[in-house]
Write an enzyme that holds these catalytic residues in place. Structure first.
Site, PDB file in Angstrom:
ATOM      1  N   HIS A  91      -3.487  -5.393   1.452  1.00 61.42           N
ATOM      2  CA  HIS A  91      -3.082  -5.782   2.802  1.00 61.42           C
ATOM      3  C   HIS A  91      -3.504  -7.230   3.047  1.00 61.42           C
ATOM      4  O   HIS A  91      -4.459  -7.735   2.452  1.00 61.42           O
ATOM      5  CB  HIS A  91      -3.760  -4.902   3.849  1.00 61.42           C
ATOM      6  CG  HIS A  91      -3.351  -3.472   3.810  1.00 61.42           C
ATOM      7  ND1 HIS A  91      -2.108  -3.041   4.214  1.00 61.42           N
ATOM      8  CD2 HIS A  91      -4.027  -2.353   3.428  1.00 61.42           C
ATOM      9  CE1 HIS A  91      -2.035  -1.726   4.082  1.00 61.42           C
ATOM     10  NE2 HIS A  91      -3.181  -1.285   3.600  1.00 61.42           N
ATOM     11  N   CYS A  99       0.832  -1.198   0.000  1.00 54.80           N
ATOM     12  CA  CYS A  99       0.000   0.000   0.000  1.00 54.80           C
ATOM     13  C   CYS A  99       0.877   1.262   0.000  1.00 54.80           C
ATOM     14  O   CYS A  99       1.533   1.555  -0.988  1.00 54.80           O
ATOM     15  CB  CYS A  99      -0.982  -0.036   1.161  1.00 54.80           C
ATOM     16  SG  CYS A  99      -2.384   1.100   0.946  1.00 54.80           S
TER      17      CYS A  99
END
Length: 510
Positions: A434, A347
């Site tokens: 994630h 991310c």
């Protein structure tokens, strides 16, 4: 019929509220009780995406809650939902937090508004608790920080303000491993108003090491002085970390060299400890692999000898990239990649690895900011006002993969192979997902790719992460059953007689 509720409060942050709440949830669920976790307000950058959203949201939508309430729901055997964490504050700086209400973005909260600008957040929290109590037999509520945050009490809806509003019996948890547990418990109670004190029905001592008999005189004196029982003394147990909300818990995740056999071939993974690190549980599964050494680093010298570097997520990508450069970690990461080491950016960490980061709308600061990335991947990030939430599935490295997405950044990829919503260039990987390393197949495939490139032979793929998590939850419930008076706790949910008021005193023990 309204279900019963309990508040698990603490003497301080990281006293063990999350662990005790999680253990109680699993212990009650094993008794056949319908139980739900709840935390009125989190302040955490470690969050999770769940299915569903606020009332009126489109079907199939996603919502965001604190990671701790997600794992507590798993412990309780309940479906995680926004009502379990109705208010989530995600710090973007020391003075500003982004607000999530019932799983959806709801603006920002400045430091000066922390006490007085939260009436609407309190209403959302109270409504969510009422909703859960209408659907579950017991709701186990976790407090935040200390129960005696007296500077915030007038506007409190997380600790004793919540307990008072709902008439909830309250447990106060103290961490004896820090020292001063008796003073912190008695002092916490003494600082509360007489009305708040009436709701405190007992104490739990957490993380005790040694002979429990040596603790007995202190427990007896605490009970005598406060008129409240100690309902349990939970032992310190090595390796019993959970999906927590607070980066203070990262110390429990540090690699234990004693777990590696002498002479064993291992991979060393260095995780960069960004100041605004988010979703640090992304690397938990690596910590369970016997062939992997995980260490958390904030200095370029600590990258020496690492086989792989992980740049985790962050709530302040631009700010943490500046911190990275200020410490010389940027050059060390680029040099590590040039020497054939693997790099994984997740991310915000992935966004740092690209060519440029743009913030035209001012998500992280002044609008129009443009900063160069590390240039290891052909990707450009542009922040948008709307947040992307998702539960993606796909394939990577020849295996099935899944994860979750929480981000404002939209990444445009140039050259390179696709990888989990991102891109790969050799041993430099960037993903917007994630939680992907929790997948046993994907984790094993990535570790084998790194090991092959480094000429290592390691044993991976023998750890089932989901099963290991369930085992930890059951071990925690076993501790609660063995070391807490759960019957007294259940009786406490039905109220009890008035208790004495305790005031600060210099009285000497008898």
């Amino acid at each position: 019929m309204t279900g019963r509720a309990l508040l698990v409060a603490g003497t301080a942050s990281d006293a063990g509220k999350t662990v005790v709440t999680t253990g109680i949830c699993r212990a009650l669920a094993r008794r056949g009780i319908s139980v739900a976790p709840y935390k009125a307000q989190n302040m955490s950058n470690n969050s999770m995406v769940v299915a569903g959203g606020a009332a009126g949201a489109a079907p199939g939508g996603c919502a965001e809650i604190g990671r701790a309430q997600w794992i507590q729901a798993v412990a309780a055997g309940a479906v995680p939902e926004p009502a379990m964490n109705p208010v989530l504050l995600k710090p973007g700086s020391d003075l500003r937090s982004h607000v999530v209400v019932m799983g959806e973005p709801a603006g920002a909260l400045e430091a000066g508004e922390f006490a007085s600008g939260r009436e609407h957040l309190a209403r959302a929290a109270f409504d969510a608790l009422d909703d859960l109590r209408s659907r579950y037999d017991v709701v186990v509520c976790e407090g935040a920080g200390s129960a005696a945050e007296i500077n915030l009490r007038v506007h409190d809806y997380v600790n004793m303000g919540l307990a008072r509003r709902a008439g909830m019996p309250t447990l106060v948890v103290g961490d004896i491993d820090r020292g001063g547990v008796f003073a912190s418990m008695a002092g916490t109670l003494a600082l509360l108003s007489p009305e708040d004190q009436q709701l405190v029905r007992g104490f739990v001592v957490n993380r005790f090491r040694g002979d429990a008999g040596l603790l007995r005189p202190g427990l007896d004196e605490l009970e005598r002085r406060t008129g409240r029982p100690v309902l349990g003394v939970l032992p310190w147990l090595r390796g019993l970390w959970l999906d927590s909300e607070d980066s203070l818990a990262l110390g429990a995740r540090r690699f234990d060299d004693e777990a590696v056999e002498p002479g064993a071939d291992v991979l060393t993974v260095a995780v960069v400890m960004l100041p605004r690190i988010s979703n640090f549980t992304d690397v938990d599964a690596l910590c369970l692999e016997p062939g992997v050494r995980v260490r958390y680093v904030d200095d370029p010298r600590a990258l020496a000898g690492a086989d792989a570097v992980v740049l985790p997520g962050t709530r302040a990508t631009v700010g943490d990239l500046a911190w990275l450069r200020g410490r010389g970690l940027d050059g060390a990461i680029v040099e590590h990649a040039a020497d054939g080491g693997a790099v994984l950016g997740i991310c915000g960490g992935f966004q740092m690895l690209g060519r440029e980061i743009r913030d035209p709308v001012g998500v992280e600061g002044p609008a129009g900011v443009r900063v160069p990335g590390l240039g290891l991947l052909d990707a450009v990030t542009e922040f948008g006002a709307g947040k992307v939430l998702g539960l993606p599935r796909g394939t990577a490295l020849g295996v099935a993969a899944s994860g979750y997405e929480i981000h404002h950044g939209r990444v445009t990829v140039g050259s390179g192979a696709g990888f989990l919503g991102g891109v790969r260039d050799g041993l430099v990987f960037g993903t917007m997902w994630h939680g992907a390393l929790e997948g046993d197949g994907l984790r094993s495939a990535w570790l084998r790719a790194v090991a092959h490139a480094r000429g290592r032979s390691i044993d991976v793929g023998n750890v089932g992460f989901a099963a290991a998590r369930e085992n930890r939850l059951d071990r925690l419930a076993d501790l609660v059953d063995e070391h807490m008076d759960v019957d007294a706790l259940l009786a406490m949910l039905d109220g009890g007689p008035a208790l004495p008021t305790v005031r600060l005193t210099l009285e000497q023990p008898r």
